[in-house]
Enzyme design. Structure first.
Site, PDB file in Angstrom:
ATOM      1  N   ARG A  90       0.859  -1.182   0.000  1.00 27.32           N
ATOM      2  CA  ARG A  90       0.000   0.000   0.000  1.00 27.32           C
ATOM      3  C   ARG A  90       0.896   1.232   0.000  1.00 27.32           C
ATOM      4  O   ARG A  90       2.046   1.189   0.446  1.00 27.32           O
ATOM      5  CB  ARG A  90      -0.908   0.024   1.227  1.00 27.32           C
ATOM      6  CG  ARG A  90      -1.886  -1.147   1.327  1.00 27.32           C
ATOM      7  CD  ARG A  90      -2.746  -1.008   2.578  1.00 27.32           C
ATOM      8  NE  ARG A  90      -3.734  -2.065   2.708  1.00 27.32           N
ATOM      9  CZ  ARG A  90      -3.569  -3.182   3.418  1.00 27.32           C
ATOM     10  NH1 ARG A  90      -2.422  -3.374   4.062  1.00 27.32           N
ATOM     11  NH2 ARG A  90      -4.528  -4.089   3.486  1.00 27.32           N
ATOM     12  N   LYS A 121      -2.788  -2.058   7.683  1.00 28.14           N
ATOM     13  CA  LYS A 121      -4.011  -1.588   8.332  1.00 28.14           C
ATOM     14  C   LYS A 121      -4.230  -2.330   9.649  1.00 28.14           C
ATOM     15  O   LYS A 121      -3.881  -3.495   9.786  1.00 28.14           O
ATOM     16  CB  LYS A 121      -5.211  -1.811   7.404  1.00 28.14           C
ATOM     17  CG  LYS A 121      -5.232  -0.883   6.201  1.00 28.14           C
ATOM     18  CD  LYS A 121      -6.497  -1.073   5.389  1.00 28.14           C
ATOM     19  CE  LYS A 121      -6.566  -0.091   4.224  1.00 28.14           C
ATOM     20  NZ  LYS A 121      -7.810  -0.269   3.419  1.00 28.14           N
ATOM     21  N   HIS A 139      -1.239   2.575  -6.240  1.00 30.06           N
ATOM     22  CA  HIS A 139      -2.283   1.557  -6.091  1.00 30.06           C
ATOM     23  C   HIS A 139      -2.395   0.711  -7.342  1.00 30.06           C
ATOM     24  O   HIS A 139      -2.781  -0.456  -7.282  1.00 30.06           O
ATOM     25  CB  HIS A 139      -3.625   2.203  -5.762  1.00 30.06           C
ATOM     26  CG  HIS A 139      -4.551   1.299  -5.010  1.00 30.06           C
ATOM     27  ND1 HIS A 139      -4.207   0.733  -3.796  1.00 30.06           N
ATOM     28  CD2 HIS A 139      -5.794   0.830  -5.304  1.00 30.06           C
ATOM     29  CE1 HIS A 139      -5.201  -0.030  -3.367  1.00 30.06           C
ATOM     30  NE2 HIS A 139      -6.167   0.008  -4.266  1.00 30.06           N
ATOM     31  N   ARG A 146      -0.013  -2.053  -6.911  1.00 31.76           N
ATOM     32  CA  ARG A 146      -0.550  -3.074  -6.002  1.00 31.76           C
ATOM     33  C   ARG A 146      -1.558  -3.956  -6.729  1.00 31.76           C
ATOM     34  O   ARG A 146      -1.552  -5.185  -6.571  1.00 31.76           O
ATOM     35  CB  ARG A 146      -1.194  -2.379  -4.796  1.00 31.76           C
ATOM     36  CG  ARG A 146      -1.785  -3.325  -3.743  1.00 31.76           C
ATOM     37  CD  ARG A 146      -2.162  -2.521  -2.506  1.00 31.76           C
ATOM     38  NE  ARG A 146      -3.114  -3.188  -1.643  1.00 31.76           N
ATOM     39  CZ  ARG A 146      -2.794  -4.049  -0.681  1.00 31.76           C
ATOM     40  NH1 ARG A 146      -1.522  -4.362  -0.472  1.00 31.76           N
ATOM     41  NH2 ARG A 146      -3.735  -4.586   0.079  1.00 31.76           N
ATOM     42  N   HIS A 196      -4.859  -8.635   3.419  1.00 32.35           N
ATOM     43  CA  HIS A 196      -6.309  -8.555   3.551  1.00 32.35           C
ATOM     44  C   HIS A 196      -6.765  -9.392   4.734  1.00 32.35           C
ATOM     45  O   HIS A 196      -6.425 -10.570   4.834  1.00 32.35           O
ATOM     46  CB  HIS A 196      -7.000  -9.070   2.278  1.00 32.35           C
ATOM     47  CG  HIS A 196      -6.876  -8.142   1.120  1.00 32.35           C
ATOM     48  ND1 HIS A 196      -7.070  -8.538  -0.187  1.00 32.35           N
ATOM     49  CD2 HIS A 196      -6.582  -6.812   1.068  1.00 32.35           C
ATOM     50  CE1 HIS A 196      -6.908  -7.510  -0.991  1.00 32.35           C
ATOM     51  NE2 HIS A 196      -6.607  -6.450  -0.257  1.00 32.35           N
ATOM     52  N   TYR A 243     -10.303  -9.913  -7.087  1.00 28.08           N
ATOM     53  CA  TYR A 243      -9.399 -10.079  -8.214  1.00 28.08           C
ATOM     54  C   TYR A 243      -9.796 -11.262  -9.091  1.00 28.08           C
ATOM     55  O   TYR A 243      -9.633 -11.221 -10.303  1.00 28.08           O
ATOM     56  CB  TYR A 243      -7.957 -10.239  -7.718  1.00 28.08           C
ATOM     57  CG  TYR A 243      -7.410  -8.957  -7.148  1.00 28.08           C
ATOM     58  CD1 TYR A 243      -6.953  -7.941  -7.981  1.00 28.08           C
ATOM     59  CD2 TYR A 243      -7.380  -8.725  -5.777  1.00 28.08           C
ATOM     60  CE1 TYR A 243      -6.465  -6.749  -7.463  1.00 28.08           C
ATOM     61  CE2 TYR A 243      -6.907  -7.543  -5.254  1.00 28.08           C
ATOM     62  CZ  TYR A 243      -6.452  -6.562  -6.102  1.00 28.08           C
ATOM     63  OH  TYR A 243      -5.990  -5.379  -5.592  1.00 28.08           O
TER      64      TYR A 243
END
Length: 312
Positions: A154, A178, A245, A248, A271, A280
């Site tokens: 990220r 995150k 991004h 990524r 994730h 995806y």
């Protein structure tokens, strides 16, 4: 339509003042709320309601269905519902209504769009282009791109990297994503080589942040905006468009297409829920379906098929 104690316009203005002075919202945001609430006022008037307390979930739902039929985009409907929900929450707090009729109403989902990614050949062509060995900024930019694409980082993760986060011997790095969750990632040999070359040039610059992996020309840690601008400039030199991004997305798409290992890609991307990574696979299928529809002669719509001319 009026409230027994306070006029409608006064209630709306009180709420907008609350957003301005209590929530510290910007003028642009408040203007958006004003337009959405004016739409709500019109909706209630159209249904013959005389005050806020008469608003029902069916009224809100019908308004959203009508908005969708007029062609309003799902994202716009989502924003309107959010504005209305917040407004009724305020009315509840002021004891002007007994329930929030917007609670539980789902907005239409926005269609998934295929994230922009960079073709592997175009990426190789750009990253293999020669760079002057005496240009530390260009070497730094290449290292940032190589590392982002190699690890699927990220933007914030890239900006926060410290030198000690990378283990050159083990070809790995530890990144904090995150939720303050850390994960260890392998680094490809091209990225390792690019980072090593950059670190050899880094001492030429003034440095006010000894730990930061990537610093700017003033010697301070690269910020997210600075990274975005430098990556865009690097891509433009090669006639490409690129942002962090996109790298990524490219990392995830290329890796999933080659390996088919969804769980591994989930771990690498950081994730917490595999459903996020499944995007995806869905988008990859959408891309394949579009290619099929365009290429296969018996997949075309009837309107696209032209009748062959008859010959006598």
């Amino acid at each position: 339509m009026a409230h027994p104690d306070v006029s409608l316009s006064q209630i709306v203005q009180q709420y907008l003042d609350y957003l301005a002075y209590n929530k510290r919202y910007s003028k642009h945001t408040i203007d958006a709320y004003r337009r959405d609430i004016q739409r709500l006022v019109q909706t209630l008037d159209d249904h013959g309601h005389s005050h806020w307390a008469e608003a029902q979930a069916d009224t809100i739902r019908a308004a959203m269905i009508g908005a969708r039929k007029t062609g309003l985009a799902p994202k716009s409907i989502q924003r309107i519902l959010s504005s209305w929900r917040s407004f009724f929450t305020y009315l509840l707090q002021q004891r002007m209504v007994k329930l929030n009729p917007v609670e539980g109403i789902q907005a239409p989902k926005s269609p998934h769009k295929l994230p922009n990614s960079i073709d592997p050949d175009q990426m190789s062509q750009m990253l293999n282009a020669p760079i002057a060995s005496d240009d530390p900024m260009a070497l730094r930019d290449k290292a940032m791109v190589e590392l982002t694409y190699s690890c699927g980082l990220r933007l914030a993760e890239l900006a926060s990297l410290n030198i000690f986060d990378i283990d050159m011997t083990d070809a790995s790095l530890v990144v904090t994503g995150k939720g303050n969750k850390s994960r260890q990632l392998p680094i490809g040999h091209y990225a390792i080589a690019a980072v090593k070359t950059w670190l050899q040039q880094r001492p030429q610059l003034k440095c006010f942040d000894a730990n930061a992996l990537f610093i700017n020309h003033r010697g301070r840690r690269m910020g997210v905006r600075g990274i975005q601008m430098r990556m865009a400039k690097m891509a433009a030199l090669h006639g490409q468009h690129m942002h962090p991004h996109m790298l990524r997305h490219s990392f995830a798409s290329h890796l999933l297409q080659s390996s088919g290992d969804l769980r591994a890609v989930q771990e690498l991307l950081g994730h917490s829920n595999i459903s996020t990574t499944q995007m995806y696979t869905h988008l990859d299928y959408q891309h394949l379906a579009k290619v099929y529809d365009k290429a296969h002669p018996r997949a075309q719509a009837k309107s696209q098929l032209k009748e062959k001319p008859k010959h006598d």
